[in-house]
Write a protein that holds these residues in place. Structure first.
Motif, PDB file in Angstrom:
ATOM      1  N   MET A  25       0.827  -1.202   0.000  1.00 55.13           N
ATOM      2  CA  MET A  25       0.000   0.000   0.000  1.00 55.13           C
ATOM      3  C   MET A  25       0.869   1.263   0.000  1.00 55.13           C
ATOM      4  SD  MET A  25      -2.741   1.415   2.782  1.00 55.13           S
ATOM      5  CE  MET A  25      -1.448   2.019   3.846  1.00 55.13           C
ATOM      6  N   TYR A  26       1.894   1.301   0.853  1.00 56.84           N
ATOM      7  CA  TYR A  26       2.762   2.478   0.916  1.00 56.84           C
ATOM      8  C   TYR A  26       3.489   2.711  -0.402  1.00 56.84           C
ATOM      9  CZ  TYR A  26       1.915   2.818   5.929  1.00 56.84           C
ATOM     10  OH  TYR A  26       1.328   2.955   7.159  1.00 56.84           O
ATOM     11  N   GLN A  27       3.941   1.626  -1.040  1.00 62.18           N
ATOM     12  CA  GLN A  27       4.618   1.786  -2.325  1.00 62.18           C
ATOM     13  C   GLN A  27       3.637   2.274  -3.391  1.00 62.18           C
ATOM     14  OE1 GLN A  27       7.266  -1.276  -3.623  1.00 62.18           O
ATOM     15  NE2 GLN A  27       8.252  -1.439  -1.628  1.00 62.18           N
ATOM     16  N   PHE A  28       2.405   1.814  -3.322  1.00 60.35           N
ATOM     17  CA  PHE A  28       1.382   2.270  -4.263  1.00 60.35           C
ATOM     18  C   PHE A  28       1.097   3.761  -4.063  1.00 60.35           C
ATOM     19  CE2 PHE A  28      -3.301   2.708  -5.140  1.00 60.35           C
ATOM     20  CZ  PHE A  28      -3.178   2.726  -6.521  1.00 60.35           C
ATOM     21  N   ILE A  29       0.943   4.182  -2.816  1.00 60.75           N
ATOM     22  CA  ILE A  29       0.693   5.598  -2.515  1.00 60.75           C
ATOM     23  C   ILE A  29       1.873   6.453  -2.980  1.00 60.75           C
ATOM     24  CG2 ILE A  29       0.457   7.277  -0.620  1.00 60.75           C
ATOM     25  CD1 ILE A  29      -1.187   5.058   0.844  1.00 60.75           C
ATOM     26  N   ARG A  30       3.070   5.957  -2.748  1.00 66.94           N
ATOM     27  CA  ARG A  30       4.274   6.678  -3.191  1.00 66.94           C
ATOM     28  C   ARG A  30       4.296   6.820  -4.715  1.00 66.94           C
ATOM     29  NH1 ARG A  30       9.777   7.460  -1.283  1.00 66.94           N
ATOM     30  NH2 ARG A  30      11.137   7.423  -3.104  1.00 66.94           N
ATOM     31  N   ALA A  31       3.922   5.745  -5.414  1.00 71.45           N
ATOM     32  CA  ALA A  31       3.874   5.783  -6.878  1.00 71.45           C
ATOM     33  C   ALA A  31       2.844   6.806  -7.357  1.00 71.45           C
ATOM     34  CB  ALA A  31       3.560   4.401  -7.435  1.00 71.45           C
ATOM     35  N   LEU A  32       1.704   6.881  -6.671  1.00 81.29           N
ATOM     36  CA  LEU A  32       0.688   7.878  -7.020  1.00 81.29           C
ATOM     37  C   LEU A  32       1.234   9.294  -6.802  1.00 81.29           C
ATOM     38  CD1 LEU A  32      -2.567   6.349  -5.450  1.00 81.29           C
ATOM     39  CD2 LEU A  32      -2.077   6.645  -7.888  1.00 81.29           C
ATOM     40  N   ARG A  33       1.859   9.505  -5.652  1.00 79.36           N
ATOM     41  CA  ARG A  33       2.354  10.836  -5.299  1.00 79.36           C
ATOM     42  C   ARG A  33       3.421  11.321  -6.284  1.00 79.36           C
ATOM     43  NH1 ARG A  33       5.270  11.216   0.127  1.00 79.36           N
ATOM     44  NH2 ARG A  33       3.356  10.248   0.825  1.00 79.36           N
ATOM     45  N   THR A  64      -6.058   0.749  -3.071  1.00 83.01           N
ATOM     46  CA  THR A  64      -4.996  -0.256  -2.928  1.00 83.01           C
ATOM     47  C   THR A  64      -5.533  -1.624  -3.303  1.00 83.01           C
ATOM     48  OG1 THR A  64      -3.985   1.028  -1.144  1.00 83.01           O
ATOM     49  CG2 THR A  64      -3.320  -1.264  -1.335  1.00 83.01           C
ATOM     50  N   GLN A  65      -6.746  -1.929  -2.856  1.00 87.79           N
ATOM     51  CA  GLN A  65      -7.371  -3.197  -3.206  1.00 87.79           C
ATOM     52  C   GLN A  65      -7.540  -3.334  -4.712  1.00 87.79           C
ATOM     53  OE1 GLN A  65     -11.026  -5.172  -1.468  1.00 87.79           O
ATOM     54  NE2 GLN A  65     -10.566  -3.636   0.080  1.00 87.79           N
ATOM     55  N   GLU A  66      -7.956  -2.249  -5.343  1.00 87.49           N
ATOM     56  CA  GLU A  66      -8.151  -2.244  -6.802  1.00 87.49           C
ATOM     57  C   GLU A  66      -6.834  -2.562  -7.521  1.00 87.49           C
ATOM     58  OE1 GLU A  66     -10.438  -1.716 -10.309  1.00 87.49           O
ATOM     59  OE2 GLU A  66     -11.138  -1.736  -8.233  1.00 87.49           O
ATOM     60  N   GLU A  67      -5.753  -1.906  -7.078  1.00 93.65           N
ATOM     61  CA  GLU A  67      -4.444  -2.135  -7.707  1.00 93.65           C
ATOM     62  C   GLU A  67      -3.970  -3.560  -7.439  1.00 93.65           C
ATOM     63  OE1 GLU A  67      -1.384  -1.916 -10.067  1.00 93.65           O
ATOM     64  OE2 GLU A  67      -2.954  -0.390  -9.955  1.00 93.65           O
ATOM     65  N   PHE A  68      -4.163  -4.052  -6.225  1.00 94.71           N
ATOM     66  CA  PHE A  68      -3.756  -5.426  -5.907  1.00 94.71           C
ATOM     67  C   PHE A  68      -4.550  -6.422  -6.749  1.00 94.71           C
ATOM     68  CE2 PHE A  68      -3.962  -9.329  -3.279  1.00 94.71           C
ATOM     69  CZ  PHE A  68      -2.614  -9.654  -3.339  1.00 94.71           C
ATOM     70  N   PHE A  69      -5.830  -6.151  -6.942  1.00 96.92           N
ATOM     71  CA  PHE A  69      -6.691  -6.996  -7.765  1.00 96.92           C
ATOM     72  C   PHE A  69      -6.128  -7.097  -9.190  1.00 96.92           C
ATOM     73  CE2 PHE A  69     -10.261  -7.294 -10.772  1.00 96.92           C
ATOM     74  CZ  PHE A  69     -10.842  -8.484 -10.362  1.00 96.92           C
TER      75      PHE A  69
END
Length: 199
Positions: A25-33, A64-69
């Motif tokens: 989740m943190y890596q996903f948020i970082r990628a978004l930012r 995060t769930q959507e991206e993991f999916f």
């Protein structure tokens, strides 16, 4: 970790990523930012084996769930391996999207039960050997394996505390000394819930 190490031993060319769902989740948020979603997708979708720990953590976190999916689906489509661990079965992940619960139920779902006394004793013996602590009497290892049943980290931590105390005070490890050093931990493991407390 055990799965990743075994893959590296047997097939070192395979690309393996292990991380907790929280770190995902943190890596996903970082990628978004930092507007690096493509880099994020490439990193996770180009692996041979993806290992995710504590998947229940992303329950209720929609994006995060959507991206993991989508990551899960992309890896399955490429015949890659995914290992997911959680504190309950996929059907019981109440804050997880229904389609994600369905995907998690596709493969082999295995419940890992509490360790047996023999396994706990074997783990303690291996840990004592790894730490070079041949001075730990078998009776102390047996006592720890019998008394600390909650989890392996706590069991290993208790052994480390006993060895460290012995080293610091310069006394040999004894059963009485073990009782003294671990009295707080032993009390917590011995605690029984009473009817009065429940009421």
């Amino acid at each position: 970790h055990g799965i990743a190490l075994r893959i590296r031993e047997r097939r070192p060319e395979r690309r393996v990523i292990y991380l907790s769902a929280e770190k995902f989740m943190y890596q996903f948020i970082r990628a978004l930012r930092f507007k690096n979603i493509m880099g994020f997708k490439e990193m996770f979708r180009s692996v041979d084996v993806l290992l995710i720990d504590d998947v229940q953590f992303i329950g209720g976190k929609e994006s995060t769930q959507e991206e993991f999916f989508h990551t899960f689906n992309a890896l399955v489509d490429q015949n890659k391996q995914i290992v997911v661990s959680g504190d309950r079965s996929p059907a019981d992940l109440e804050y997880m999207d229904e389609r994600m619960r369905s995907r998690l139920s596709w493969g082999l779902v295995a419940e890992v039960h509490a360790t047996s006394y023999e396994l706990r004793l074997g783990i303690l013996q291996a840990k004592a050997e790894q730490l070079g602590a041949d001075q730990v009497p078998p009776k102390v290892l047996e006592f720890l394996a019998h008394k600390i049943t909650s989890n392996i980290r706590e069991l290993e931590g208790a052994l480390i505390r006993v060895i460290a105390h012995s080293t610091l005070v310069g006394r040999p490890i004894t059963l009485d000394g073990t009782h003294e050093v671990l009295q707080d931990l032993l009390r917590a493991n011995d605690r029984r819930v009473t009817i009065e407390e429940i009421q």
